[in-house]
Design a protein around this motif. Structure first.
Motif, PDB file in Angstrom:
ATOM      1  N   GLY A 280     -25.027  22.536 -19.868  1.00 42.62           N
ATOM      2  CA  GLY A 280     -24.487  23.816 -19.382  1.00 42.62           C
ATOM      3  C   GLY A 280     -23.008  23.963 -19.714  1.00 42.62           C
TER       4      GLY A 280
ATOM      5  N   THR B 106     -26.362  22.106 -14.993  1.00 42.12           N
ATOM      6  CA  THR B 106     -27.684  21.477 -14.946  1.00 42.12           C
ATOM      7  C   THR B 106     -27.661  20.221 -14.087  1.00 42.12           C
ATOM      8  OG1 THR B 106     -27.287  20.071 -16.870  1.00 42.12           O
ATOM      9  CG2 THR B 106     -28.139  22.292 -17.301  1.00 42.12           C
TER      10      THR B 106
ATOM     11  N   ILE C  24     -22.799  15.138 -25.841  1.00 42.05           N
ATOM     12  CA  ILE C  24     -23.818  16.134 -25.492  1.00 42.05           C
ATOM     13  C   ILE C  24     -23.185  17.248 -24.667  1.00 42.05           C
ATOM     14  CG2 ILE C  24     -25.844  16.452 -23.983  1.00 42.05           C
ATOM     15  CD1 ILE C  24     -26.682  13.595 -24.909  1.00 42.05           C
TER      16      ILE C  24
ATOM     17  N   THR D  27     -20.447  23.145 -17.965  1.00 42.35           N
ATOM     18  CA  THR D  27     -19.510  23.470 -16.872  1.00 42.35           C
ATOM     19  C   THR D  27     -18.579  22.309 -16.532  1.00 42.35           C
ATOM     20  OG1 THR D  27     -21.136  22.892 -15.183  1.00 42.35           O
ATOM     21  CG2 THR D  27     -21.032  25.203 -15.840  1.00 42.35           C
ATOM     22  N   ASP D  28     -18.961  21.120 -16.902  1.00 43.55           N
ATOM     23  CA  ASP D  28     -18.014  20.002 -16.793  1.00 43.55           C
ATOM     24  C   ASP D  28     -17.304  19.772 -18.116  1.00 43.55           C
ATOM     25  OD1 ASP D  28     -17.857  18.795 -14.215  1.00 43.55           O
ATOM     26  OD2 ASP D  28     -19.962  18.224 -14.414  1.00 43.55           O
ATOM     27  N   LEU D  29     -18.093  19.778 -19.175  1.00 49.12           N
ATOM     28  CA  LEU D  29     -17.537  19.393 -20.475  1.00 49.12           C
ATOM     29  C   LEU D  29     -16.467  20.365 -20.966  1.00 49.12           C
ATOM     30  CD1 LEU D  29     -17.997  17.081 -22.494  1.00 49.12           C
ATOM     31  CD2 LEU D  29     -19.159  18.763 -23.909  1.00 49.12           C
TER      32      LEU D  29
ATOM     33  N   ASP E  12     -22.450  16.536  -6.294  1.00 48.75           N
ATOM     34  CA  ASP E  12     -23.170  16.777  -5.039  1.00 48.75           C
ATOM     35  C   ASP E  12     -24.649  16.445  -5.093  1.00 48.75           C
ATOM     36  OD1 ASP E  12     -21.101  17.638  -3.259  1.00 48.75           O
ATOM     37  OD2 ASP E  12     -20.908  19.432  -4.498  1.00 48.75           O
TER      38      ASP E  12
ATOM     39  N   ASN F  26     -24.863  17.128 -14.007  1.00 48.24           N
ATOM     40  CA  ASN F  26     -24.242  16.672 -12.762  1.00 48.24           C
ATOM     41  C   ASN F  26     -24.353  15.148 -12.636  1.00 48.24           C
ATOM     42  OD1 ASN F  26     -24.529  16.823  -9.279  1.00 48.24           O
ATOM     43  ND2 ASN F  26     -22.845  17.782 -10.349  1.00 48.24           N
TER      44      ASN F  26
END
Ligand code: FAD
Lengths: 770, 294
Positions: free
Chosen positions: B31, B109, B28, B33-35, B122, B113
């Motif tokens: 956003g 998102t 999946i 920003t990690d993937l 966080d 997170n």
């Protein structure tokens, strides 16, 4: 000369390229694409120190879509580059000396194919012991990075009699200082594109600081007549010294020659960090002797600088560190020694300040300690010892140009930060664990390359059909704003609106060789050369006008884009008309050139190449900090710089330099911690290599200028690009001391370091009270 | 970066279909920003990417019967801009305010997170103390788990390959509940937590320094975010009258954590900071008469 008489000089002039940069109109090298272009990739070393036993590229070559695979065997000329000593192979043959060493390179139809092909190159290594400690590296039993041993350069400068002076000193302060390996962290990573253009000219588009020297170095590596190489090194998205030496250019050139097709190469941040230049980490042993009344009597310094695997500018960096090791203070007994040491820790080279931020940290901490121990006001202590015009500098040269030491120290009291510091320093009663402190530090920086190196500026001025002018200077504007300053100078000299000036930079085909964009010399030398070219151009225009108006040249004046008659200003001819006249007569517009030789000191320091310098800029840096004693975090609340820049050419540009320099110095002082373990980089991007963010920087960075005009400079200006960052770190660490009574001897002063030291201090306190 | 097959679902049902169809080989993206960082590092084994970012049913914040629902596609910026969150889930708000930078908060998102399952995520510590629950849904049905049960290790959760996180919900913070989220990073923005701590406490009444309920969580000091039960017990069984007493309680934090040394901080520093950050946060709160910061 009164500054108010000028239309552009000394004013706040917005960057001439600001709108084009902000709107994305300016194309950086990574924005360029050429038809039929290939992608280049470099195979880096697998070990930080190893012998190469065998390189097998057959599988990579066999991969469809791979157009060329090159190794050392393909380098047509000298397989080495380096500004001073060409000891770095373009592609390694039998040994790798750091983890970013280039072993092979590939040009392929796509980036993905090039990446894949890299994995198919089979290199057999025999790992060698890693040399990672510069002090151990200079011992005779250390494994050797280069056959000649690990000492690239050893310089010793002795004046007076330190031994006797230490005996006579009332107080001797001895400390060891360590500084970190700072990364330039420019926005634009090393990037380039190259192809063969008209007349078989290999054209390299790659941002750098000195296209003409790149051209000469490339010529040697590629065994190509320099006339057959054109280097376009502007625009460049930041450099700070990191693009002074060659980076990707020789490999790029090699791949183009091999494939006869355009090749593009874009580093990743991680590859950039492991492969290219950094600030030299230094270990500095200081012993300073002083009389009760604060008179400095002796300074003994030993500097160990880790230059990594190759020389590049390591030698000159160490020598500049030596020259500035005593700060701008009178000292007649000095013994300053420096070692530039090879290790397997990446590569160190030029970086803004060039050895001065390191020694400024050391000497300015020493001065702060001395002031406290002797109970002398720290400004007064510095003033008492301040070098002034006519004095002999520590390394022995007489200062005959402008010296702003005292002016800068006096300027401290003019800053808002100084005036209001008592107010800011109130105790936080609600949060007693948060402590504030104020600190400052003084520094200076030589302009230009120093004695022994021919140092000149060059500029071409081209008259244009619209009655404007094109200034061509080989230096580059990598953010410091010299392009705008050249435009100001040309407009002022030619008495025309600034929007009629076009500035062309960094191109071997279009600009005059003006030396490297380094050593705070860009404005000074490029500016002087522009003035000379403009004076000649003015003569040309007046002569033509005198023919046209049939009056004597002596009766002519220039004003606002016209040449007019002195006593009859309504009788005038516009530059555009003059241009038209030239075109009519010769089908050609005139072009003038200006060259200016840097004035040099009247002596040279024996066995210390490049020393001394002749012209210096001075600055004092102020910081208000808040230290959280629970976490060790230091927040810089306010900053200020007092700068002696001679007369200021562009107020706004100077303020930007001051603010940028302060922040870069702050990163150096508090955050930037390059971790290398056994030759392997652990902090290869900005997730782990921490540079300050907009949230971390003080809301207020004041710039106060004190003017000590430099009569030799363009409109009496001096270069400040480096001094503005050099003493920020010690200003902050002195402020930390003021806040929590903790001396910092190692940079960066990270939260963890400050916390750990505070804890130790507390333990010690407890021990002594028990 | 390898080539990927891009799929997009616009409804929960179609997402669940895709997840079921591609089994272990689908990942999946919300956003991203990690993937995307992982993709660039070649650390994603799946070959199919399922974009859920346009599923409207997965986006939103609302109150229902004393419960706050934050749907997984809610961005950190959405959280910061929500009045409901500000009033009833302010500890989560304080946490999301420290994430990355405005750009990251605009894309990243809450669901991302959580599922990313970084011990330094966080929002997670805040969700721990706000006793959040997660609803996981697959083609076979749905289940609800508490946030504490969700994580099994760094980057590891109990989420099955065919499951989607569809809801995050937690009880509203009550009038007499207070708390904070505090983070220590290497700089003031764009910093991954060296460690973080979240606290929620219920005050016994105005004018007292005593609490009848306390939940404490620490991030980046163990393989997953961890509860600080010893600290909680100490808080409810004493009176937080003096900074000395608060420090005494905070020092228990070192028993709650099992940090490691890495590039950002040493084990020892993290251990000490788990105490000091908690101490500082409690002192700050006390100085404000135990009222939340505004
Ligand atoms: C520069 C930068 C700074 C950052 N700073 C911080 C910071 O300070 N603090 C912090 O905690 N994080 C930080 N992050 C990490 C990241 O931004 C956050 O974790 C963010 O919330 C992730 O959300 P996303 O939607 O972008 O996740 P994505 O990258 O889209 O997804 C992350 C993971 O969750 C899975 N996933 C996402 N949504 C669902 C769902 N509904 N159901 C099942 N699985 C799902 C994905 O498959 C993937 O494995 C930072 C990242 C960057 C790049």
């Amino acid at each position: 000369m009164i500054m108010e008489d000028f239309k552009y000089i000394g004013k706040s002039v917005p960057r001439i390229d600001a709108a084009d940069k902000a709107s994305g109109k300016i194309k950086y090298m990574s924005d360029l694409n050429f038809p039929g272009m290939l992608f280049g990739k470099i195979l880096r070393a697998k070990y930080p120190h190893a012998l190469i036993k065998k390189i097998d590229t057959s599988q990579a070559k066999a991969l469809p879509g791979v157009v060329a695979v090159v190794t050392w065997e393909d380098v047509p000329g000298l397989n080495g580059f380096g500004i001073v000593t060409p000891d770095q192979p373009v592609l390694c043959k039998d040994k790798v000396r750091y983890i970013g060493d280039a072993v092979a390179a590939i040009a392929a139809e796509t980036k993905e194919l090039a990446e894949k092909a890299l994995t198919l190159i089979d290199v057999e290594y025999e790992p060698l012991p890693v040399v990672d400690d510069p002090i151990k590296a200079i011992q005779s039993d250390s494994p050797k990075v280069h056959d000649d041993g690990n000492i690239h350069l050893h310089t010793k400068v002795v004046r007076g009699d330190v031994r006797k002076a230490f005996e006579e000193a009332d107080l001797v302060i001895e400390h060891i200082y360590c500084t970190g390996e700072q990364e330039h962290a420019f926005l634009e990573i090393e990037t380039g594109i190259a192809r063969i253009e008209e007349d078989d000219i290999l054209t390299i588009y790659a941002g750098s600081q000195y296209p003409q020297r790149d051209q000469m170095q490339l010529s040697r590596c590629l065994a190509l007549n320099p006339c057959k190489i054109r280097v376009v090194s502007y625009p460049v998205g930041g450099a700070f010294g990191g693009k002074d030496e060659l980076t990707i250019q020789p490999i790029l050139g090699l791949l183009v020659l091999k494939t006869k097709r355009p090749v593009k190469m874009v580093m990743t941040r991680e590859e950039s960090v492991i492969s290219y230049w950094k600030r030299h980490p230094m270990i500095m042993k200081y012993k300073t002797g002083v009389k009760k009344d604060g008179t400095l009597v002796a300074n003994k310094v030993i500097i160990y600088a880790d230059t990594g695997a190759y020389a590049s500018l390591g030698g000159p960096v160490v020598n500049l560190a030596i020259e500035h090791a005593c700060g701008p203070y009178k000292l007649s007994n000095v013994d300053i020694e420096g070692y530039c040491i090879y290790t397997n820790n990446g590569v160190s080279g030029a970086f803004r300040g060039f050895g001065v931020p390191e020694t400024a940290f050391a000497i300015e901490t020493q001065m702060d300690i001395i002031a406290e121990k002797l109970g002398i006001n720290p400004i007064e202590l510095r003033k008492k010892n301040a070098l002034q015009k006519g004095d002999i500098a520590p390394v022995g040269n007489k200062l005959t140009t402008s010296v702003g030491t005292v002016a800068v120290l006096d300027g401290i009291s003019k800053t808002k930060l100084w005036k209001e510091r008592e107010k800011y320093l109130v105790k936080n009663t609600k949060k007693p664990w948060i402590k504030r402190g104020f600190g400052f530090a003084l520094t200076y920086q030589g302009t230009g390359l120093g004695v022994g190196l021919p140092d000149y500026g060059g500029a071409i001025l081209r008259f244009c059909e619209n009655g404007g002018f094109e200034v061509g200077v080989g230096l580059v504007d990598y953010g410091q704003g010299i392009g705008t300053s050249y435009a100001q100078i040309a407009a002022e000299m030619m008495k025309c609106p600034i929007d009629k000036i076009k500035v062309v930079l960094g191109d071997t085909a279009l600009t005059a060789d003006s030396g490297p964009t380094s050593a705070s010399r860009g404005l000074y030398l490029g500016g002087k050369a522009t003035i000379i070219a403009a004076e000649k151009m003015m003569t040309v225009l007046k002569e033509k006008t005198s023919e046209m108006l049939k009056v004597s040249v002596d009766n002519l004046d220039a004003e606002n884009g016209y040449i007019c008659m002195k006593n009859q200003p309504e009788k005038k001819i516009s530059y555009e008309e003059i241009a038209a006249q030239f075109m009519k007569e010769t089908d050609h517009l005139p072009e003038t050139e200006g060259y200016f030789l840097m004035p040099l000191a009247d002596m040279k320091v024996e066995n210390a190449f490049g020393l001394p310098h002749h012209i210096f800029a001075f600055s004092a840096h102020l910081a208000l900090v808040e230290v959280n004693t629970l976490t060790g975090q230091t927040k810089v609340l306010k900053g200020a710089e007092v700068i002696d820049a001679g007369d200021v050419i562009n107020r706004q540009g100077l303020e930007a330099q001051s603010e940028g320099g302060f922040v870069m110095g702050m990163g150096y002082g508090l955050f930037e911690n390059m971790i290398i373990e056994k030759g392997i980089f652990k902090t290869t991007n900005f997730s782990t290599y921490i540079i300050p963010s907009a949230e971390d920087i003080p809301s207020d960075i004041e710039t106060v200028t004190v003017t000590d005009p430099e009569e030799t400079g363009p409109y009496r200006a001096k270069g400040v690009a480096e001094t503005v960052m050099c003493a920020t770190a010690p200003a902050i660490t002195n402020a930390i001391y003021n806040a929590v009574g903790l001396r910092i001897f190692k940079l960066p002063a990270t939260s963890e370091l400050v916390y750990t030291l505070l804890e130790k201090k507390e333990e010690k306190c407890n021990e002594s009270t028990n | 970066m390898k080539a990927l097959n891009y799929l997009r679902a616009d409804t929960i049902d179609s997402a669940l279909q895709y997840l079921d169809e591609f089994k272990q080989d689908i990942r999946i993206i919300a956003g991203g920003t990690d993937l995307v960082v992982r993709l660039k590092q070649d650390m994603v084994k799946e070959n199919n990417i399922l974009d859920i970012s346009r599923i409207k049913e997965l986006n939103g914040i609302f109150r229902e019967n004393g419960t706050i629902h934050v749907l997984p596609l809610t961005t950190h910026t959405d959280i910061l801009e929500s009045e409901v969150i500000d009033k009833y889930a302010f500890i989560l708000r304080e946490a999301c305010a420290t994430i990355g930078s405005p750009q990251i908060r605009n894309r990243g998102t809450l669901g991302g997170n959580i599922v990313n399952a970084s011990p330094a995520g966080d929002s997670i510590s805040a969700l721990f103390v706000q006793t959040a629950k997660l609803k996981l849904k697959s083609i076979n049905g749905e289940r609800v788990v508490s946030i504490e049960e969700f994580f099994t290790g760094p980057g590891k959760t109990i989420l099955k390959p065919n499951e989607l996180l569809v809801d995050i919900f937690m009880p509203e913070l009550e009038e007499n509940e207070t708390g904070f989220f505090k983070k220590l990073g290497q700089r003031d923005a764009l910093a991954i937590s060296v460690l973080n701590v979240a606290v929620k406490m219920r005050r016994r009444g105005a004018g007292t320094n005593t609490f009848d309920r306390a939940v404490v969580a620490f991030g980046a000091v163990a393989p997953t975010v961890v509860r600080g039960r010893r600290v909680e017990n100490a808080i409810i069984s004493s009176s937080l009258d003096s900074s000395k007493q608060i420090h005494y309680i905070a020092r228990l934090a070192f028993r709650e954590v099992s940090p490691i040394s890495d590039i950002r901080a040493s084990l020892k520093y993290r251990q000490d900071m788990s105490i000091n950050l908690l101490y500082e946060g409690l002192l700050d709160l006390r100085a404000n008469d135990w009222k939340r910061k505004t």
